[in-house]
Design a protein around this motif. Sequence first.
Motif, short mmCIF file in Angstrom:
data_model
loop_
_atom_site.label_atom_id
_atom_site.label_comp_id
_atom_site.label_asym_id
_atom_site.label_seq_id
_atom_site.Cartn_x
_atom_site.Cartn_y
_atom_site.Cartn_z
N MET A 493 41.97 35.31 40.06
CA MET A 493 41.61 36.73 39.37
C MET A 493 42.73 37.28 38.56
O MET A 493 43.86 37.27 39.02
CB MET A 493 41.20 37.84 40.35
CG MET A 493 40.49 38.75 39.67
SD MET A 493 38.64 38.73 39.41
CE MET A 493 38.13 38.59 41.03
N THR A 494 42.57 37.59 37.25
CA THR A 494 43.49 38.43 36.44
C THR A 494 43.41 39.88 36.72
O THR A 494 42.65 40.45 37.37
CB THR A 494 43.35 37.96 34.88
OG1 THR A 494 42.06 38.39 34.60
CG2 THR A 494 42.99 36.37 34.70
N ALA A 495 44.50 40.57 36.15
CA ALA A 495 44.11 42.03 35.98
C ALA A 495 42.82 42.46 35.39
O ALA A 495 42.31 43.37 35.80
CB ALA A 495 45.52 42.59 35.31
N ALA A 496 42.35 41.60 34.39
CA ALA A 496 41.22 42.19 33.60
C ALA A 496 39.99 41.84 34.72
O ALA A 496 39.10 42.74 34.57
CB ALA A 496 41.04 41.34 32.55
N GLY A 497 40.05 40.73 35.36
CA GLY A 497 39.21 40.54 36.15
C GLY A 497 38.87 41.52 37.34
O GLY A 497 37.91 42.06 37.82
N HIS A 498 40.01 41.87 38.09
CA HIS A 498 40.27 43.08 38.99
C HIS A 498 39.36 44.18 38.34
O HIS A 498 38.74 45.04 39.02
CB HIS A 498 41.34 43.14 39.46
CG HIS A 498 41.95 42.01 40.43
ND1 HIS A 498 41.49 41.99 41.62
CD2 HIS A 498 43.06 41.30 40.37
CE1 HIS A 498 41.88 41.25 42.33
NE2 HIS A 498 43.08 40.35 41.57
N ARG A 499 39.64 44.65 37.27
CA ARG A 499 39.53 45.76 36.50
C ARG A 499 37.91 45.88 36.27
O ARG A 499 37.38 46.93 36.54
CB ARG A 499 40.24 46.15 35.15
CG ARG A 499 39.77 47.33 34.49
CD ARG A 499 40.69 48.51 35.06
NE ARG A 499 42.14 48.38 35.05
CZ ARG A 499 42.70 48.54 33.78
NH1 ARG A 499 42.05 49.13 32.75
NH2 ARG A 499 44.08 48.20 33.96
N VAL A 500 37.33 44.68 35.76
CA VAL A 500 35.99 44.70 35.55
C VAL A 500 35.30 44.77 36.90
O VAL A 500 34.19 45.63 36.80
CB VAL A 500 35.71 43.46 34.86
CG1 VAL A 500 34.43 43.18 34.61
CG2 VAL A 500 36.29 43.62 33.16
N LEU A 501 35.59 44.07 37.86
CA LEU A 501 34.90 44.30 39.01
C LEU A 501 35.01 45.32 39.69
O LEU A 501 33.89 45.67 40.53
CB LEU A 501 35.14 42.84 40.06
CG LEU A 501 34.70 41.47 39.37
CD1 LEU A 501 35.35 40.47 40.40
CD2 LEU A 501 33.50 41.24 38.95
N ASP A 502 36.16 45.81 39.75
CA ASP A 502 36.03 47.46 40.19
C ASP A 502 34.99 48.45 39.73
O ASP A 502 34.63 49.19 40.17
CB ASP A 502 37.39 47.91 39.80
CG ASP A 502 37.76 49.36 40.69
OD1 ASP A 502 37.58 49.27 41.82
OD2 ASP A 502 38.00 50.33 39.88
N LEU A 503 34.87 47.95 38.16
CA LEU A 503 33.81 48.98 37.70
C LEU A 503 32.37 48.71 38.09
O LEU A 503 31.74 49.54 38.37
CB LEU A 503 33.78 49.07 36.13
CG LEU A 503 35.36 49.28 35.51
CD1 LEU A 503 35.24 49.04 33.81
CD2 LEU A 503 35.23 51.02 35.53
N TYR A 504 32.12 47.29 37.98
CA TYR A 504 30.70 46.80 38.45
C TYR A 504 30.61 47.24 39.74
O TYR A 504 29.35 47.47 40.30
CB TYR A 504 30.58 45.57 38.18
CG TYR A 504 30.52 44.86 36.95
CD1 TYR A 504 30.57 45.48 35.84
CD2 TYR A 504 30.64 43.34 36.67
CE1 TYR A 504 30.49 45.26 34.37
CE2 TYR A 504 30.47 43.01 35.36
CZ TYR A 504 30.52 43.84 34.29
OH TYR A 504 30.29 43.17 33.05
N GLU A 505 31.32 47.11 40.90
CA GLU A 505 31.19 46.91 42.18
C GLU A 505 31.79 48.05 43.02
O GLU A 505 31.39 48.12 44.22
CB GLU A 505 31.60 45.57 42.69
CG GLU A 505 30.87 44.42 42.12
CD GLU A 505 31.57 43.05 42.33
OE1 GLU A 505 32.39 42.93 43.13
OE2 GLU A 505 30.92 42.07 41.73
N ASN A 506 32.48 48.89 42.56
CA ASN A 506 33.16 50.16 43.13
C ASN A 506 32.62 51.37 42.46
O ASN A 506 32.00 52.28 42.98
CB ASN A 506 34.71 50.00 43.22
CG ASN A 506 35.22 51.14 44.02
OD1 ASN A 506 34.44 51.68 44.91
ND2 ASN A 506 36.50 51.20 43.67
#
Length: 565
Positions: A493-506
Amino acid sequence: MTSTVRLWSVACLVMLTSGELLQNGGFESLDHWICWGAGMQCEVTTYKHGGSHAFKASGRTASWMGPSQNIQFVPGHSYRVSAWMKVFADHPDQSVDIMVDITFTDGSHQYEALVTHYNVKASDGYVHLFGVYTAPTKPIQNTRLYFQSAPVPIDFLVDDASVTEETGGHVTIADLNHVIDQQRKSDIHVHVSTASVITKGDVKIRVLQKKKSFPFGTAVNAGRYNANLAGGKYRDFIHKHYNWAVPEGSLKWPFVEPQRGQQNYQPALDMIHRLRSHGIKVRGHNLVWSLPHFVQNWVKALSGNELRTVVKQHIQQTMSKTHGLLEHWDVNNENLHGTWFQDRLHDPDYDLELFRIAHQADPNVKLFLNDFNVVASGASTNDYLEQAQQVKKAGVGLSAIGVQCHFGDEVEPDISAIKRRLDTLAGAGLPIWVTELDVMSADENRRADFYEHALRALYGHPAVEGILMWGFWDQSHWRGEKAALVKGDNLQMTAAGHRVLDLYENQWMTDETHTLPHSGNQVSVRGFHGDYEVHVIYQGTELSSLRQTFTLGKGPHSVSVHVQK
């Protein structure tokens, strides 16, 4: 257009303009204009759009030749650009453009189309070019505006040109969050009754979202997916994090039938069946692609009725093979920018025939336009609106418009500009789907910011009904690591991945627990649309027999529970 979209477009952010940057934009003389291009002839003519005269450019030997004027853009500021142009000859894929050459203080240049009008013909007369452009944030030394026609240097007229700075209309994250709260969420009311022996303070209600209803999807490479690449991690990531998908290339005609009669739908069908078995909906991309370099050589050798028959057979067969498996089809991909089939058949309305064929083949599938430079940049936004309105008016089965959002390398998405362009396209009165989203930055933290800004702006517009990324893994992304959410063999996971999934799933999922008020019998939550569970917890232990499930849509939902020992 829904009343909500109309109110958002009209009332939320009123656009103001000030300060004309062009001198002699009416072309009543040649004053202030440079005849840009050696050997080109420049003159004023009475064949005007407004006023008494217009500018005529003739004897051009390159597409960029035309009238030019130096103006000054302020970095990061937005400008409303307008002009009327007329061409004197026809050519396939003919366009007229308002262009800009920006010289930065470091000596570098950026050439860009501010506005483009495609498929222009001499019989059209004067056509209107209009758009809003946001200047780069990099320090600017000089800006040269000029007019051109492409791809061939034909004679043209230009008149009534204007460039004004646009003030106001600044969108904030708070604005977007307000729209998200109003459009993507509804009220949940849990009515709780208790036995007399129950202390209300010992009762907690948990409202837990299990599945989102808003489509967040990705393009999927059939070869990598079917091969279970990276030990299954590629496939698992898709199943875990997305609820929609689109075959990246495996349903495109050149892939399905690279040589006449040699058809292979199986890679796409294998992938689609497996995706659907994991609850993932799939859209089809694409039936026909009108850019010449995406048309197979064997198709290019056809013409007339034979070409019409072959195209019709291809659409019918493809939609038969995928019947009941797909939710959408992009019918004539990027037809705003390419018109090979229309040109080959000498039939400017052939695009409408393609929609009719597809709609007759499967009336239950939603049919889309799909194009670029309409949201990530605004050069073609108004042109796309006009096309959508024309296809909709023809009554050939158009259900929605797809907007590709491929943001430039190291270009930060401008949430205000995105909002303006979506407002414009919403004027067609059709749902908008973001069909191909990606950003680019070598710095993964900057890339994370870019994705967040783009996603918030897109999710925060009421006309948008779905968002699909054009890939997520650096080893299976057309733009490589600079656009990726995960990288390497282990899909790190990149920082971009963490950010996108935080939006989608949190941030864009609901999970709230509330204690029952001592003086009340109701717990209320505003939740994102999707599938839910309500858990009743008494003295720290869930009463599993009282668990309830429901689906939250656009209206409020009520649940009743009775708590007793």
